[in-house]
Write a protein that holds these residues in place. Structure first.
Motif, PDB file in Angstrom:
ATOM      1  N   ALA A   1       0.858  -1.178   0.000  1.00 31.09           N
ATOM      2  CA  ALA A   1       0.000   0.000   0.000  1.00 31.09           C
ATOM      3  C   ALA A   1       0.896   1.230   0.000  1.00 31.09           C
ATOM      4  O   ALA A   1       2.073   1.132  -0.334  1.00 31.09           O
ATOM      5  N   GLY A   2       0.329   2.359   0.348  1.00 35.37           N
ATOM      6  CA  GLY A   2       1.135   3.564   0.405  1.00 35.37           C
ATOM      7  C   GLY A   2       2.166   3.453   1.512  1.00 35.37           C
ATOM      8  O   GLY A   2       1.819   3.145   2.643  1.00 35.37           O
ATOM      9  N   SER A   3       3.419   3.662   1.178  1.00 33.77           N
ATOM     10  CA  SER A   3       4.449   3.588   2.202  1.00 33.77           C
ATOM     11  C   SER A   3       5.779   4.045   1.628  1.00 33.77           C
ATOM     12  O   SER A   3       6.080   3.771   0.473  1.00 33.77           O
ATOM     13  N   THR A   4       6.539   4.678   2.430  1.00 31.35           N
ATOM     14  CA  THR A   4       7.888   5.009   2.006  1.00 31.35           C
ATOM     15  C   THR A   4       8.715   3.735   1.991  1.00 31.35           C
ATOM     16  O   THR A   4       8.295   2.693   2.512  1.00 31.35           O
ATOM     17  N   ARG A   5       9.853   3.873   1.398  1.00 32.03           N
ATOM     18  CA  ARG A   5      10.690   2.691   1.227  1.00 32.03           C
ATOM     19  C   ARG A   5      11.158   2.102   2.563  1.00 32.03           C
ATOM     20  O   ARG A   5      11.019   0.920   2.829  1.00 32.03           O
ATOM     21  N   GLN A   6      11.721   2.937   3.399  1.00 32.97           N
ATOM     22  CA  GLN A   6      12.287   2.429   4.658  1.00 32.97           C
ATOM     23  C   GLN A   6      11.189   1.971   5.618  1.00 32.97           C
ATOM     24  O   GLN A   6      11.432   1.123   6.469  1.00 32.97           O
ATOM     25  N   ALA A   7      10.004   2.539   5.466  1.00 35.75           N
ATOM     26  CA  ALA A   7       8.897   2.098   6.310  1.00 35.75           C
ATOM     27  C   ALA A   7       8.538   0.661   5.972  1.00 35.75           C
ATOM     28  O   ALA A   7       8.289  -0.157   6.846  1.00 35.75           O
ATOM     29  N   GLN A   8       8.543   0.361   4.681  1.00 33.98           N
ATOM     30  CA  GLN A   8       8.241  -0.994   4.248  1.00 33.98           C
ATOM     31  C   GLN A   8       9.306  -1.970   4.724  1.00 33.98           C
ATOM     32  O   GLN A   8       9.013  -3.078   5.158  1.00 33.98           O
ATOM     33  N   LYS A   9      10.550  -1.517   4.672  1.00 33.24           N
ATOM     34  CA  LYS A   9      11.639  -2.369   5.150  1.00 33.24           C
ATOM     35  C   LYS A   9      11.465  -2.660   6.632  1.00 33.24           C
ATOM     36  O   LYS A   9      11.577  -3.804   7.082  1.00 33.24           O
ATOM     37  N   GLN A  10      11.164  -1.635   7.381  1.00 31.50           N
ATOM     38  CA  GLN A  10      10.923  -1.781   8.817  1.00 31.50           C
ATOM     39  C   GLN A  10       9.804  -2.791   9.075  1.00 31.50           C
ATOM     40  O   GLN A  10       9.888  -3.614   9.980  1.00 31.50           O
ATOM     41  N   ARG A  11       8.783  -2.711   8.216  1.00 33.06           N
ATOM     42  CA  ARG A  11       7.645  -3.606   8.398  1.00 33.06           C
ATOM     43  C   ARG A  11       8.062  -5.066   8.208  1.00 33.06           C
ATOM     44  O   ARG A  11       7.669  -5.945   8.969  1.00 33.06           O
ATOM     45  N   THR A  12       8.849  -5.330   7.200  1.00 30.39           N
ATOM     46  CA  THR A  12       9.317  -6.694   6.961  1.00 30.39           C
ATOM     47  C   THR A  12      10.211  -7.168   8.100  1.00 30.39           C
ATOM     48  O   THR A  12      10.127  -8.310   8.546  1.00 30.39           O
ATOM     49  N   ARG A  13      11.033  -6.255   8.572  1.00 30.57           N
ATOM     50  CA  ARG A  13      11.888  -6.582   9.716  1.00 30.57           C
ATOM     51  C   ARG A  13      11.051  -7.047  10.898  1.00 30.57           C
ATOM     52  O   ARG A  13      11.346  -8.049  11.550  1.00 30.57           O
ATOM     53  N   GLU A  14       9.979  -6.318  11.138  1.00 35.32           N
ATOM     54  CA  GLU A  14       9.097  -6.690  12.244  1.00 35.32           C
ATOM     55  C   GLU A  14       8.375  -8.010  11.965  1.00 35.32           C
ATOM     56  O   GLU A  14       8.130  -8.791  12.883  1.00 35.32           O
ATOM     57  N   LYS A  15       8.071  -8.235  10.691  1.00 36.69           N
ATOM     58  CA  LYS A  15       7.445  -9.515  10.341  1.00 36.69           C
ATOM     59  C   LYS A  15       8.374 -10.668  10.703  1.00 36.69           C
ATOM     60  O   LYS A  15       7.932 -11.708  11.206  1.00 36.69           O
ATOM     61  N   LEU A  16       9.663 -10.492  10.445  1.00 37.35           N
ATOM     62  CA  LEU A  16      10.622 -11.546  10.773  1.00 37.35           C
ATOM     63  C   LEU A  16      10.693 -11.769  12.283  1.00 37.35           C
ATOM     64  O   LEU A  16      10.666 -12.912  12.755  1.00 37.35           O
ATOM     65  N   MET A  17      10.776 -10.690  13.028  1.00 34.48           N
ATOM     66  CA  MET A  17      10.837 -10.829  14.480  1.00 34.48           C
ATOM     67  C   MET A  17       9.552 -11.456  15.022  1.00 34.48           C
ATOM     68  O   MET A  17       9.603 -12.345  15.885  1.00 34.48           O
ATOM     69  N   ASP A  18       8.429 -11.012  14.506  1.00 37.06           N
ATOM     70  CA  ASP A  18       7.153 -11.601  14.918  1.00 37.06           C
ATOM     71  C   ASP A  18       7.099 -13.089  14.601  1.00 37.06           C
ATOM     72  O   ASP A  18       6.608 -13.883  15.397  1.00 37.06           O
TER      73      ASP A  18
ATOM     74  N   ALA B   1      16.361 -15.739   1.221  1.00 33.82           N
ATOM     75  CA  ALA B   1      17.434 -14.778   0.938  1.00 33.82           C
ATOM     76  C   ALA B   1      17.101 -13.383   1.463  1.00 33.82           C
ATOM     77  O   ALA B   1      18.006 -12.596   1.760  1.00 33.82           O
ATOM     78  N   ALA B   2      15.817 -13.074   1.558  1.00 33.38           N
ATOM     79  CA  ALA B   2      15.426 -11.736   2.014  1.00 33.38           C
ATOM     80  C   ALA B   2      15.881 -11.474   3.445  1.00 33.38           C
ATOM     81  O   ALA B   2      16.069 -10.322   3.844  1.00 33.38           O
ATOM     82  N   PHE B   3      16.044 -12.562   4.176  1.00 31.39           N
ATOM     83  CA  PHE B   3      16.459 -12.425   5.571  1.00 31.39           C
ATOM     84  C   PHE B   3      17.710 -11.562   5.711  1.00 31.39           C
ATOM     85  O   PHE B   3      17.813 -10.724   6.618  1.00 31.39           O
ATOM     86  N   TYR B   4      18.633 -11.753   4.777  1.00 33.75           N
ATOM     87  CA  TYR B   4      19.941 -11.108   4.899  1.00 33.75           C
ATOM     88  C   TYR B   4      19.890  -9.604   4.659  1.00 33.75           C
ATOM     89  O   TYR B   4      20.860  -8.902   4.904  1.00 33.75           O
ATOM     90  N   ARG B   5      18.764  -9.106   4.164  1.00 34.99           N
ATOM     91  CA  ARG B   5      18.615  -7.659   4.029  1.00 34.99           C
ATOM     92  C   ARG B   5      18.405  -7.013   5.394  1.00 34.99           C
ATOM     93  O   ARG B   5      18.452  -5.799   5.530  1.00 34.99           O
ATOM     94  N   HIS B   6      18.136  -7.843   6.409  1.00 32.41           N
ATOM     95  CA  HIS B   6      17.792  -7.290   7.725  1.00 32.41           C
ATOM     96  C   HIS B   6      18.737  -7.741   8.841  1.00 32.41           C
ATOM     97  O   HIS B   6      19.058  -6.954   9.723  1.00 32.41           O
ATOM     98  N   PHE B   7      19.161  -9.000   8.774  1.00 34.69           N
ATOM     99  CA  PHE B   7      20.043  -9.508   9.826  1.00 34.69           C
ATOM    100  C   PHE B   7      21.147 -10.357   9.201  1.00 34.69           C
ATOM    101  O   PHE B   7      20.933 -11.005   8.180  1.00 34.69           O
ATOM    102  N   ARG B   8      22.311 -10.321   9.859  1.00 36.27           N
ATOM    103  CA  ARG B   8      23.432 -11.131   9.368  1.00 36.27           C
ATOM    104  C   ARG B   8      23.121 -12.614   9.566  1.00 36.27           C
ATOM    105  O   ARG B   8      23.403 -13.455   8.723  1.00 36.27           O
ATOM    106  N   ASP B   9      22.521 -12.938  10.702  1.00 30.91           N
ATOM    107  CA  ASP B   9      22.148 -14.324  11.008  1.00 30.91           C
ATOM    108  C   ASP B   9      21.096 -14.327  12.118  1.00 30.91           C
ATOM    109  O   ASP B   9      20.677 -13.260  12.584  1.00 30.91           O
ATOM    110  N   LEU B  10      20.702 -15.521  12.556  1.00 28.25           N
ATOM    111  CA  LEU B  10      19.663 -15.607  13.578  1.00 28.25           C
ATOM    112  C   LEU B  10      20.094 -14.961  14.893  1.00 28.25           C
ATOM    113  O   LEU B  10      19.271 -14.428  15.630  1.00 28.25           O
ATOM    114  N   ASP B  11      21.382 -15.022  15.165  1.00 25.39           N
ATOM    115  CA  ASP B  11      21.876 -14.429  16.389  1.00 25.39           C
ATOM    116  C   ASP B  11      21.558 -12.934  16.449  1.00 25.39           C
ATOM    117  O   ASP B  11      21.175 -12.414  17.495  1.00 25.39           O
ATOM    118  N   GLU B  12      21.724 -12.277  15.311  1.00 24.79           N
ATOM    119  CA  GLU B  12      21.470 -10.839  15.287  1.00 24.79           C
ATOM    120  C   GLU B  12      19.982 -10.565  15.485  1.00 24.79           C
ATOM    121  O   GLU B  12      19.600  -9.605  16.164  1.00 24.79           O
TER     122      GLU B  12
END
Lengths: 222, 222
Positions: free
Chosen positions: A15-32, A61-72
């Motif tokens: 939907a409407g969103s800036t680029r980094q906002a969308q990235k943040q959202r995916t990051r949170e999806k991974l943590m969730d 592969a998308a994981f690596y856009r946000h964290f180096r590994d699971l530890d991070e």
DNA sequence: GACAATAGTGAACACTCGTTTACTCAAAGT
DNA sequence: ACTTTGAGTAAACGAGTGTTCACTATTGTC
């Protein structure tokens, strides 16, 4: 051909969103996703990267856009859990202590808080001992920060004014340990067993009472 | 052609032994292997069956002659750790309390004991929160048994005779939690940092003193 | 001394794993 | 309007996973 713009976005931006906002959202999806996977009772250290991305609805592969590994990712979760914990303290501070039955009502509030934020507490409980050394250390630091903050609050509220700041920290350290231990008890409570629940709660209250009883008769000069 | 009988045993029996004794030995090799693998700081839940058998010097399929899965091996480790823990209590019981500085010397003894049996304590610390529900429950039960036994000892030695058995159990429960927590602190101590070690030890002693101070001024009728 | 029981072997299976690579295509910068 | 950037994709890799099966060879029993 229609003016519907959502149609043209099959993959990334929903939907409407800036680029980094969308990235943040995916990051949170991974943590969730990681937190969700632990809800069945599994420990953080038994999760796999692919599992997490699968649960998050994202390609590995998308994981690596946000964290180096699971530890991070784990370290990010520690921080988020720390924020959650501080929020508890902040709320307690804001509304002040109830006049009577301080301990009992605090415990009840805490119990609810743990149940509401059970995902973070479950993570903390599982990674506190079982995670990688880096994660363990981060959790330990977060706990001691929390204990110190709690000690500072007690000083500010003029509770136990005889005791030094060091002693207050010691006491709060013990309280925090007891709280974390109680948290795992709360999380492992069998569903709908009211008796076991009150029993556990009562035990928790008595343990804290024991600690504060000790604090009251603590001689200030060691 | 020689009378050397060891030569004829390339695979299983290494020397003179009954059948079930040899089986028991392999079983212990598997458990030891798991403990060894955790010494690098890894949690029990991150071990794999093949890793364990590799470390034990045995083929993967052999695992199933002893355990249904890793979880069952974990439960066996919990029991072994429980035995180790009880041994501590039994030794303390046998030699009685040192006349002065009871608390301090008990803590020092405990510290040494944890270091000596660090493998079991590391396992317990890692599986206490991170393991499967079954293992977690087993550890919890083992801990409460230990606490009850400790309470019974205190009653037998006529310490705190005013307090009921229930109260003693409560106190010992808190003590055990504190001990387990201290154990992970001890295990994570950086090598050769004498100052950090005495600091941690001193903190541990003070926490226990706080608890027993509370116990002393506990009113028997609740 | 022949026979049954079984602890440990070795190979194979169908997966899942973490990581890399070249790619697409919408947003941000110019 | 164009180019650049970079979040997410698709596919492939080699390695490791849990479990199975038929087997070997030694121990314990009749």
């Amino acid at each position: 051909m229609t003016t519907d713009s959502a149609r043209r976005a099959p993959s990334s931006a929903p939907a409407g969103s800036t680029r980094q906002a969308q990235k943040q959202r995916t990051r949170e999806k991974l943590m969730d996703a990681a937190l969700d996977l632990m809800e069945a009772g599994r420990g953080f250290s038994s999760l796999s990267l692919r599992e997490v991305t699968r649960e998050a609805g994202v390609v590995p592969a998308a994981f690596y856009r946000h964290f180096r590994d699971l530890d991070e990712l784990g370290l990010a979760l520690v921080e988020a859990a720390g924020v959650t914990l501080r929020r508890l303290l902040r709320e307690a501070r804001r509304q002040g202590l109830p006049p009577t039955q301080v301990l009992r009502s605090s415990v009840l509030i805490y119990k609810n808080y743990v149940k509401q934020n059970h995902r973070y507490f479950r993570f903390a409980a599982s990674a506190r001992g079982g995670g990688s050394p880096a994660i363990r250390k981060a959790i330990r630091i977060e706990e001691s920060h929390f204990a110190n903050e709690m000690a500072q609050d007690m000083r500010d509220m003029n509770l136990m004014p005889r005791l030094s700041m060091d002693t207050l920290s010691l006491i709060c350290g013990l309280v925090v340990t007891t709280m974390m231990n109680a948290a795992t008890d709360i999380l492992d409570l069998p569903e709908g067993q009211a008796q076991a629940e009150t029993e556990m709660t009562e035990n928790f209250i008595l343990q804290l009472r024991l600690i504060f009883l000790g604090a009251r008769s603590w001689s200030p000069g060691r």
